[in-house]
Design an enzyme around this catalytic site. Structure first.
Site, mmCIF file in Angstrom:
data_model
loop_
_atom_site.group_PDB
_atom_site.id
_atom_site.type_symbol
_atom_site.label_atom_id
_atom_site.label_comp_id
_atom_site.label_asym_id
_atom_site.label_seq_id
_atom_site.Cartn_x
_atom_site.Cartn_y
_atom_site.Cartn_z
ATOM 1 N N TYR A 15 41.704 54.420 -6.654
ATOM 2 C CA TYR A 15 41.122 55.117 -5.508
ATOM 3 C C TYR A 15 41.658 56.547 -5.389
ATOM 4 C CZ TYR A 15 40.666 50.157 -4.669
ATOM 5 O OH TYR A 15 40.431 48.826 -4.838
ATOM 6 N N ASP A 243 38.713 32.746 -0.090
ATOM 7 C CA ASP A 243 39.397 33.681 -0.977
ATOM 8 C C ASP A 243 40.836 33.796 -0.466
ATOM 9 O OD1 ASP A 243 40.492 35.893 -2.186
ATOM 10 O OD2 ASP A 243 38.745 37.175 -1.937
ATOM 11 N N LYS A 272 46.879 37.337 -7.412
ATOM 12 C CA LYS A 272 48.041 38.094 -6.953
ATOM 13 C C LYS A 272 49.374 37.369 -7.193
ATOM 14 C CE LYS A 272 45.731 41.105 -3.606
ATOM 15 N NZ LYS A 272 45.879 42.437 -4.154
HETATM 16 N N1 PMP Z 1 40.240 39.184 -2.822
HETATM 17 C C1 PMP Z 1 41.152 39.622 -1.952
HETATM 18 C C2 PMP Z 1 41.293 38.915 -0.637
HETATM 19 C C3 PMP Z 1 41.988 40.704 -2.267
HETATM 20 O O1 PMP Z 1 42.876 41.147 -1.370
HETATM 21 C C4 PMP Z 1 41.845 41.320 -3.535
HETATM 22 C C5 PMP Z 1 42.724 42.484 -3.949
HETATM 23 N N2 PMP Z 1 43.283 43.245 -2.975
HETATM 24 C C6 PMP Z 1 40.880 40.821 -4.414
HETATM 25 C C7 PMP Z 1 40.100 39.747 -4.032
HETATM 26 C C8 PMP Z 1 40.674 41.442 -5.770
HETATM 27 O O2 PMP Z 1 41.706 41.143 -6.622
HETATM 28 P P1 PMP Z 1 41.987 42.049 -7.914
HETATM 29 O O3 PMP Z 1 42.429 43.387 -7.414
HETATM 30 O O4 PMP Z 1 43.045 41.293 -8.653
HETATM 31 O O5 PMP Z 1 40.704 42.130 -8.682
#
Ligand code: PMP
Length: 434
Positions: A15, A243, A272
């Site tokens: 970003y 998620d 994560k």
């Molecule tokens: N879902 C959520 C709730 C997230 O916070 C994030 C990343 N901040 C993602 C999906 C995407 O994950 P990535 O950056 O590993 O692609």
């Protein structure tokens, strides 16, 4: 050209502009809760490197697991092969996951695991004879990643509006408004109910970040919302996708944020902290009902398969990380961080630039009218030796779960200092990050 000049002129950061790049720090090593910079100074990683470094950086057990696996096999294609790290990890994840979510697809990032979850939902509906059910319902204020499907189900007024033209249209319910500690108001679920009543024939699944809308809104909402959501999904034949990429693995206290609601999703994404921030890996977990329905449909195969699927090094790292989750009392550790954040951050509500202070688990958020200037942010980081990365209207900390009391205190002081700084200029159009 020095290496840092090369970086500034040739490498995009997340970003960030390549023409007018924001400052970056030169990291050389990291261990525990700290990152060491090229000039020898150290910073507490108060955002656990975007919320993944749960056990601290370079945890010896995880590093050792990666090293051992690297001596045997760094990678092999998962099409036509399997291997012990993937099998071990699937078995361990099944023990951790909500009951019944024991079918697993290994993805290489959080965004991809969300794409996979959405494809599972669509393929499931197709197998049931409902190819027209190919849209999702998501929540305003949500964030699910930066790939095109993820953008299309993240907050429609958030950071991705520029790309509307390439996004498929999905449906949105209003952002949940009742806070986690507020009194439940049935009006909060009306918007989701309306969307499902009006469009259920087109809807494959409802997707949300349970309890904690992180990267777009820093919103902690009421678990009753999830119970109502589960009921509405069942009523309307939609799958429910949680998620847990940001909120899972104890970030909000319990292992899974949604467990507060006492209900279970049909599909769940994790990422994560899965490897404790040591390798990139995510997983999409599905129930037997979802997996069997897909398998009994046409095609029977689930149509996704990335090159680095189930990378053995990443799976080995995740197995070691799950061992640490199993054997550490993170629930108590997080409760301690939560109480220190509550005590230290709540008084900041009195500051002129502060709109609200919210704390849940190992996440402390100060919502401000406007972020301070970049110079003030950099000054506070240096002065306190605490790495913060505010975004939008949020100054926040989501430190490693192993953060001790003294370090949590330093983080609070740094946030207090930054929250007292004068508000900076309004962000330029489209200047929104995380
Ligand atoms: N879902 C959520 C709730 C997230 O916070 C994030 C990343 N901040 C993602 C999906 C995407 O994950 P990535 O950056 O590993 O692609």
């Amino acid at each position: 050209m020095t290496p840092l000049e090369y970086d500034r002129t040739h490498i995009w950061h997340p970003y960030a502009s390549l023409g007018n790049p924001p400052p970056v720090l030169h990291a050389k090593s990291a261990s525990g809760v700290e990152i060491e910079l090229a000039d020898g100074s150290r910073l507490v990683d108060a955002v656990s490197s975007w919320w993944c470094v749960a056990h601290g950086h370079n945890h010896p057990a995880i590093v050792e697991a990666i090293r051992r696996q690297s001596e045997r096999m760094c990678h092999v294609m998962f099409g036509g092969f399997t291997h012990d790290p993937a099998i071990d990890l699937a078995e361990r994840l099944a023990k951790f996951a909500p009951a019944g979510l024991d079918r697993v697809f290994f993805a290489d990032s959080g965004s991809i695991s969300v794409e996979v979850a959405a494809k599972m939902a669509v393929q499931y509906q197709n197998a049931l004879g409902h190819p027209e059910r190919n849209r999702l319902v998501a929540l305003k204020g949500g964030y699910h990643g930066d790939t095109s499907l993820c953008m299309a189900i993240s907050d429609p007024d958030g950071m991705h509006t520029l790309f509307k033209g390439i996004m498929t249209k999905h449906f949105f319910a209003e952002k949940p408004g009742v806070p986690i500690d507020g009194e439940w108001d049935p009006a909060d679920i009306q918007s989701l109910r309306r969307v499902l009543e009006e469009h259920s024939g087109e809807i494959a699944a409802v997707v949300c970040e349970p309890v904690f809308q992180a990267a777009n809104a820093m919103n902690f909402y009421h678990p009753q919302y999830l119970r109502e959501m589960r009921r509405l999904c069942d009523e309307h034949g939609a799958l429910l996708i949680f998620d847990e990429i940001a909120a899972g693995f104890h970030r909000t206290g319990p292992l899974w944020a949604h467990s507060r609601a006492g209900i279970e999703p049909d599909i769940m994404t994790v990422g994560k902290a899965l490897t404790g921030g040591h390798m990139t890996l995510a997983a999409t977990l599905a129930s037997a009902k979802v997996a069997d329905t897909i398998s009994n449909g046409r095609p029977s195969a689930f149509m996704h398969g990335p090159t680095y699927m189930a990378n053995p090094l990443a799976c080995a790292a995740a197995c070691a990380s799950l061992d640490l989750f199993e054997h550490s009392d993170y629930q108590s550790k997080v409760a301690k961080i939560e109480s220190l954040f509550r005590e230290g951050l709540s008084p900041l509500r009195a500051l002129a630039n502060v709109r609200d202070v919210r704390v849940l688990g190992a996440a402390g958020v100060v919502e401000v009218e406007r972020l301070p200037k970049q110079e003030d942010i950099s000054r506070v980081i240096r002065k306190h030796g605490v790495w913060l990365r505010p975004f939008a209207n949020f100054i926040y900390a989501m430190p490693p779960l192993v953060t001790d009391d003294a370090t949590a205190g330093r983080i609070v002081e740094a946030i207090a200092d930054l929250s007292s700084a004068p508000p900076g200029p309004a962000p330029a159009d489209g200047d929104f990050h995380e």
